[in-house]
Design a protein around this motif. Structure first.
Motif, PDB file in Angstrom:
ATOM      1  N   ALA A   1      34.462  48.202  34.104  1.00 27.69           N
ATOM      2  CA  ALA A   1      35.780  48.765  34.399  1.00 27.69           C
ATOM      3  C   ALA A   1      36.176  48.482  35.850  1.00 27.69           C
ATOM      4  O   ALA A   1      37.335  48.151  36.142  1.00 27.69           O
ATOM      5  CB  ALA A   1      35.775  50.269  34.131  1.00 27.69           C
ATOM      6  N   LEU A   2      35.186  48.585  36.771  1.00 24.99           N
ATOM      7  CA  LEU A   2      35.479  48.260  38.170  1.00 24.99           C
ATOM      8  C   LEU A   2      35.891  46.800  38.308  1.00 24.99           C
ATOM      9  O   LEU A   2      36.859  46.474  39.007  1.00 24.99           O
ATOM     10  CB  LEU A   2      34.247  48.555  39.030  1.00 24.99           C
ATOM     11  CG  LEU A   2      34.375  48.207  40.524  1.00 24.99           C
ATOM     12  CD1 LEU A   2      33.748  49.285  41.386  1.00 24.99           C
ATOM     13  CD2 LEU A   2      33.704  46.868  40.840  1.00 24.99           C
TER      14      LEU A   2
ATOM     15  N   VAL B   1      39.343  45.270  39.724  1.00 27.06           N
ATOM     16  CA  VAL B   1      39.377  44.324  40.835  1.00 27.06           C
ATOM     17  C   VAL B   1      40.177  43.095  40.447  1.00 27.06           C
ATOM     18  O   VAL B   1      40.966  42.572  41.235  1.00 27.06           O
ATOM     19  CB  VAL B   1      37.937  43.946  41.255  1.00 27.06           C
ATOM     20  CG1 VAL B   1      37.950  42.772  42.214  1.00 27.06           C
ATOM     21  CG2 VAL B   1      37.252  45.147  41.906  1.00 27.06           C
ATOM     22  N   VAL B   2      39.975  42.619  39.197  1.00 28.04           N
ATOM     23  CA  VAL B   2      40.736  41.455  38.726  1.00 28.04           C
ATOM     24  C   VAL B   2      42.236  41.740  38.748  1.00 28.04           C
ATOM     25  O   VAL B   2      43.056  40.868  39.050  1.00 28.04           O
ATOM     26  CB  VAL B   2      40.265  41.059  37.304  1.00 28.04           C
ATOM     27  CG1 VAL B   2      41.200  40.032  36.691  1.00 28.04           C
ATOM     28  CG2 VAL B   2      38.846  40.504  37.353  1.00 28.04           C
ATOM     29  N   GLN B   3      42.600  42.965  38.426  1.00 31.89           N
ATOM     30  CA  GLN B   3      44.014  43.337  38.412  1.00 31.89           C
ATOM     31  C   GLN B   3      44.560  43.639  39.800  1.00 31.89           C
ATOM     32  O   GLN B   3      45.746  43.938  39.946  1.00 31.89           O
ATOM     33  CB  GLN B   3      44.207  44.554  37.505  1.00 31.89           C
ATOM     34  CG  GLN B   3      43.893  44.263  36.037  1.00 31.89           C
ATOM     35  CD  GLN B   3      43.920  45.498  35.179  1.00 31.89           C
ATOM     36  OE1 GLN B   3      44.296  46.578  35.643  1.00 31.89           O
ATOM     37  NE2 GLN B   3      43.516  45.356  33.920  1.00 31.89           N
ATOM     38  N   GLY B   4      43.702  43.569  40.835  1.00 30.44           N
ATOM     39  CA  GLY B   4      44.191  43.708  42.209  1.00 30.44           C
ATOM     40  C   GLY B   4      43.949  45.055  42.842  1.00 30.44           C
ATOM     41  O   GLY B   4      44.399  45.307  43.965  1.00 30.44           O
ATOM     42  N   ASP B   5      43.242  45.961  42.148  1.00 27.12           N
ATOM     43  CA  ASP B   5      42.957  47.271  42.719  1.00 27.12           C
ATOM     44  C   ASP B   5      41.590  47.216  43.382  1.00 27.12           C
ATOM     45  O   ASP B   5      40.556  47.201  42.703  1.00 27.12           O
ATOM     46  CB  ASP B   5      42.977  48.340  41.616  1.00 27.12           C
ATOM     47  CG  ASP B   5      42.751  49.743  42.173  1.00 27.12           C
ATOM     48  OD1 ASP B   5      42.672  49.872  43.418  1.00 27.12           O
ATOM     49  OD2 ASP B   5      42.655  50.691  41.378  1.00 27.12           O
TER      50      ASP B   5
END
Length: 496
Positions: free
Chosen positions: A232-233, A237-241
């Motif tokens: 989930a992390l 991260v892939v989505q920019g968060d």
């Protein structure tokens, strides 16, 4: 733990199989010994029977011959005839039976000699001749009695020797007859005990296995939960968060990985914040370059034009040459600024995908950059697929315009082909221009590298750098195949 359980089961099976093999070998030895001794006893009986048969047949032949001599009745010669046909075969059989007994073979050789001698005595007696005197006949009969007596003595020796072997073999047969049931029974009991022990052992191991499987299932569930947090992390991260954190404080490998990922996200957050700031500064630079630099450039260009318009009559030819050179330098400077801006924008604008018909796209590009005196052949196998239309259009535009710009031969021929290369389409843009020497095949993709004079207005050396950057942004590759004087082919891959 699993390997230990497997090792115990393997050792148990190996021990059980070893014991079973030993008991099976003992049973086989006992049964085999009984069979061998039984065969040897039967063999001894056969030797005795054959020896007795030879002696009895020979005695009958002698008695029949004597009866014939007394009565003259040929019926008495029948035992003799039977003996002549039967005794050679009997002697062959008994010799075959005693092939492993040298002492008996020697006695049988003597017996064969006596039998042959007896036949030599009896044969003249069965053929009564008038010339045979009574004294000669009596001599033959006396010799016959002595021969038969020797046969009986030899038979007795053969019989005594074979009876001794028979007694010895019968004793061994009795031993094996008594031992075989005991060995078989012991083997059966051992086999049952081994099977029971194995069943108990396997049942215990299976119970341990089930317990371990339960423990492993609990551990796997916990690990799956923690891995799901890590996944989930990674998705966030892939989505920019980059502010996401994992609350896993266990002191094991996954806990250490969670701590490392948390540090990584912190570093990424700081790095991307700095990168965003740099991008903002680059945007500001692009704005300044496009406005603050181009505005005075256009002003200088306008001043040059005013000089040409207002002082046209006063300009000397040399001064006009200087002004033309100035206009060329200004145009080149503007092209360089525009090229740098285009290179900086590659990859920084959002890509919009759409269904692209490559053949149609090439037709549109050709109308813009291919002069009427050039011919462009587009291969019929051009694909249609979802992709970044603007990026692919920029690549074809730069490659075709470069092919026209550096042709140097007037009218020319251009060709675009395509083939499939795994997850990519491989396009080839071929021209029939002057070609490119091998030493320049890599340099032409660098910024400001051009094969023309740097003072030529249209040769900025940025076009192929933009093409390479666009293709790299799409995870493709580009190369050139060319020989001087034979045109150039630019081959690039584009993801399907």
């Amino acid at each position: 733990m699993k390997s230990k359980i497997d090792r115990n089961i393997v050792i148990g099976f190996a021990l059980a199989i070893g014991i079973l093999l030993l008991t099976a070998a003992a049973s086989f030895w006992s049964i085999r010994g009984l069979s061998v001794q039984t065969a040897r006893v039967e063999h001894a009986y056969q030797v005795l029977q054959e020896a007795e048969t030879i002696t009895a047949v020979l005695k009958d032949a002698q008695a029949g011959t004597r009866g014939y001599l007394l009565t003259g009745d040929t019926m008495y010669l029948r035992p003799y005839s039977i003996a002549t046909g039967q005794l050679p075969a009997s002697l062959e059989r008994i010799q075959a039976l005693t092939v492993d007994n040298p002492a008996q073979r020697a006695r049988l050789d003597s017996l064969r000699i006596l039998v042959e001698q007896e036949f030599r005595i009896l044969r003249p007696l069965t053929e009564i001749k008038k010339s045979m005197s009574r004294a000669a006949m009596q001599t033959l009969l006396d010799t016959d009695r002595q021969t038969l007596r020797q046969v009986r003595i030899l038979y007795a020796r053969i019989k005594d020797s074979e009876l001794a072997l028979l007694a010895q073999r019968s004793a061994l047969q009795d031993v094996f007859e008594k031992a075989t049931p005991i060995v078989v029974l012991v083997s059966a009991v051992l086999a049952i005990l081994i099977v029971v022990w194995l069943v108990i052992k396997i049942a215990k191991e299976l119970a341990d296995n089930r317990r371990l499987q339960g423990e492993l299932a609990d551990i796997n569930a916990e690990i799956s939960r923690r891995i799901a947090q890590i996944r989930a992390l990674a998705e966030q991260v892939v989505q920019g968060d980059y502010t996401v954190k994992i609350t896993d404080t266990a002191e094991d490998n996954l806990g250490g990985l969670a701590t490392s990922l948390n540090r990584m996200t912190q570093t990424l957050d700081a790095s991307f914040s700095a990168l965003e700031k740099r991008n903002q500064e680059l945007d500001q630079f692009a704005y300044v370059a496009s406005h603050d630099l181009k505005a005075p450039l256009r002003g200088v260009t306008t001043i040059v034009k005013w000089i040409e318009d207002e002082l046209a009559a006063e300009l000397s030819p040399q001064l006009r040459t200087y002004l033309d050179q100035m206009k060329g330098r200004l145009a080149r400077l503007e092209d360089l600024i525009n090229g740098l801006l285009a290179y900086a924008r590659v990859g920084r604008t959002a890509q919009t995908t759409a269904t692209v018909n490559v053949a149609q796209l090439l037709g549109e590009v050709a109308e813009l950059v291919v002069p009427p005196d050039f011919t462009l052949r587009v291969a019929p196998e051009m694909p249609s697929f979802m992709t970044d239309r603007l990026g692919l259009q920029q690549v074809f535009t730069n490659l075709l315009s470069n092919a026209v710009k550096y042709h140097q031969r007037g009218a020319g021929h251009l060709e675009v082909t395509c083939r499939e290369a795994g997850p990519f389409y491989e396009f080839r843009v071929q021209d029939d221009g002057p070609g490119i020497a091998p030493e320049y095949h890599q340099k032409i993709f660098l910024l400001f590298q051009t094969l023309r004079d740097r003072h030529t207005a249209e040769s900025t050396g940025i076009g192929l750098s933009i093409v390479q950057k666009i293709i790299n942004e799409h995870h493709g590759s580009i190369r050139v195949e060319s020989v001087p004087g034979q045109g150039a082919g630019f081959i690039f891959t584009w993801p399907k």
